[in-house]
Design an enzyme around this catalytic site. Structure first.
Site, PDB file in Angstrom:
ATOM      1  N   ASN A 123     -55.585 -38.172 101.808  1.00 46.59           N
ATOM      2  CA  ASN A 123     -54.863 -37.245 100.937  1.00 46.59           C
ATOM      3  C   ASN A 123     -55.380 -35.820 101.028  1.00 46.59           C
ATOM      4  O   ASN A 123     -54.773 -34.912 100.448  1.00 46.59           O
ATOM      5  CB  ASN A 123     -54.949 -37.711  99.484  1.00 46.59           C
ATOM      6  CG  ASN A 123     -54.119 -38.947  99.231  1.00 46.59           C
ATOM      7  OD1 ASN A 123     -53.123 -39.182  99.914  1.00 46.59           O
ATOM      8  ND2 ASN A 123     -54.520 -39.747  98.258  1.00 46.59           N
ATOM      9  N   LYS A 124     -56.497 -35.623 101.722  1.00 47.71           N
ATOM     10  CA  LYS A 124     -57.091 -34.291 101.782  1.00 47.71           C
ATOM     11  C   LYS A 124     -56.372 -33.422 102.810  1.00 47.71           C
ATOM     12  O   LYS A 124     -55.737 -33.914 103.743  1.00 47.71           O
ATOM     13  CB  LYS A 124     -58.587 -34.394 102.120  1.00 47.71           C
ATOM     14  CG  LYS A 124     -59.371 -35.323 101.211  1.00 47.71           C
ATOM     15  CD  LYS A 124     -59.232 -34.960  99.748  1.00 47.71           C
ATOM     16  CE  LYS A 124     -60.178 -35.725  98.839  1.00 47.71           C
ATOM     17  NZ  LYS A 124     -59.924 -37.162  98.768  1.00 47.71           N
ATOM     18  N   ALA A 125     -56.523 -32.112 102.669  1.00 46.98           N
ATOM     19  CA  ALA A 125     -55.859 -31.184 103.586  1.00 46.98           C
ATOM     20  C   ALA A 125     -56.396 -31.329 105.006  1.00 46.98           C
ATOM     21  O   ALA A 125     -55.652 -31.213 105.980  1.00 46.98           O
ATOM     22  CB  ALA A 125     -56.034 -29.758 103.099  1.00 46.98           C
TER      23      ALA A 125
END
Length: 428
Positions: free
Chosen positions: A204-206
């Site tokens: 879910n992280k950039a």
């Protein structure tokens, strides 16, 4: 076009948002070069050989990403594993305390329990959602060892105040940058202030690896001890600075928490794409904040003048129930979802509400205390727990502009029809 005066969708009216959910589709699909590199790696070498191949390449790329303000980067199989290694390397043991924010994602502090340490919770700043420096100073005791500065949802902590407190009390500082890829405090990148910093690379992280984490530091002892906790053999023999610690190279300290080369490849490609994605997020979320200022019962996410939100991590405004006849957040979320909105409560809760933090003793090591200084029911952490909302991290500009406009119509529709929503809540 939906009119704000239409009946609420929850009560049978038309939806304000026609685009099907999900509205945040992440991570993006892999492009052809990433898929080719993954396939080539499968046939070349699927093992993990020290710090080499895509592992070494990712670590070097990450040091450049942090503008070479840190000297070492060590990859792990998750952000949580990297945090465990960081706490260990910073000296957390039985009878030591880590002071951290009362509201954040649970894994920012839970590795402390595996080291027999104790967690001391300090209240948060209501605007930034990061640890409040005044609350931090009040929470420090003679057994405090580490301050954990979580850059919550991408907003940097007040690092000047935190570093001053740490210096005066002789404490180590760990930055949790899991939400803060590319965030800056007074022009300087988060992750380059503390004794160590950890970035999660979860999906879910950039910047994502699928699962993965990376620890960075300028302290050679932190580097060596963190490496020994999660790695052994080749990497420890080749990379450790302290010859005495290098004697452990065959075994490390008994754990294997290493990143797969496949995850490293995925992370390198997402890191290369980050600047463009960050720019698009900023345009989307700046526009969302401007439009939300038109909604009387929503307080837009605060961004201090001297910070850069980097990648953001969702958009977390505050619901003001007194402006909407005290309708509960749960009913509001239900009504907005009925309108087609992608909305919920944030996943970073008041930690005192979770059994791992609220029970009297550790489930891992019975007899050991776990948490001290739980903030009161009227704390900022408790308020954010009750009132924060979670909206998507819109990524596509200008395509998402019309979708954001539809979100504002949905919010305004609730306001125009809130008396009907009050009646619904009473009868439910």
């Amino acid at each position: 076009m939906t009119d704000v005066r239409d009946e609420l969708a929850l009560l049978g009216g038309p939806t304000a948002i026609s685009k099907p959910r999900p509205h945040e589709i992440w991570p993006p699909d892999a492009d052809e070069p990433e898929l080719i590199e993954l396939a080539d790696q499968r046939n070349d070498d699927i093992s993990i050989r020290g710090s080499s191949g895509p592992i070494r390449a990712l670590e070097n790329d990450f040091l450049r990403f942090l503008e070479h303000r840190v000297q070492w980067a060590v990859t792990f199989n998750s952000g949580t594993s990297a945090l465990l290694a960081a706490y260990f390397a910073l000296g957390v043991r039985e009878d030591t305390e880590v002071v951290g924010p009362a509201l954040t994602y649970h894994a920012a502090l839970s590795p402390v329990f595996a080291l027999h340490g104790e967690v001391v919770l300090a209240d948060i700043d209501l605007r930034t959602r990061c640890i409040d420096p005044a609350g931090l100073e009040r929470a420090i005791t003679p057994r405090s060892k580490v301050i954990t500065a979580v850059h919550q949802w991408g907003h940097p902590c007040d690092m000047d105040a935190i570093l001053d407190i740490a210096s005066r009390h002789d404490l180590r500082v760990l930055e949790d940058c899991s939400h803060a890829h590319g965030s800056r405090y007074k022009g300087r990148l988060c992750g380059t202030f503390g004794d160590a910093a950890v970035f999660s690379l979860q999906a879910n992280k950039a910047i994502y690896a699928g699962e993965g984490g990376i620890l960075v530091t300028n302290d050679s002892e932190v580097h060596d001890r963190a490496t020994l906790l999660g790695h052994y053999r080749d990497r420890c023999r080749e990379d450790l600075i302290d010859g005495r610690l290098r004697d452990y190279w065959v075994t490390g300290f008994g754990l294997k928490l290493r990143m797969s080369p496949f995850n490293a490849i995925v992370a390198r490609h997402s890191l290369a794409a980050f600047p463009t994605r960050k720019e698009n997020r900023h345009k989307c979320l700046q526009y969302l904040g401007e439009r939300l200022s038109e909604v009387t019962y929503i307080e837009p996410a605060y961004v201090a003048d001297d910070v850069d939100m980097g990648a953001w991590y969702g958009y977390k405004p505050l619901y003001l129930p007194d402006s909407l006849d005290a309708i509960t957040r749960e009913v509001l979320i239900k009504a907005l979802r009925a309108e087609g909105m992608e909305i919920g409560a944030p996943s970073g809760p008041d930690l005192a509400t979770l059994p791992l933090y609220s029970e009297a003793e550790s489930p891992l090591f019975p007899g050991l205390p776990k948490v001290a200084n739980v903030p009161a029911a009227d704390s900022n952490a408790a308020r954010v727990q009750r009132q924060a909302l979670s909206l998507p991290t819109f990524n596509n500009w200008p395509e998402d502009k019309s979708l954001i406009d539809d979100y504002i119509v949905a919010f305004q529709k609730i306001y125009q029809n809130h008396s009907a929503l009050v009646d619904y809540a009473r009868s439910a």
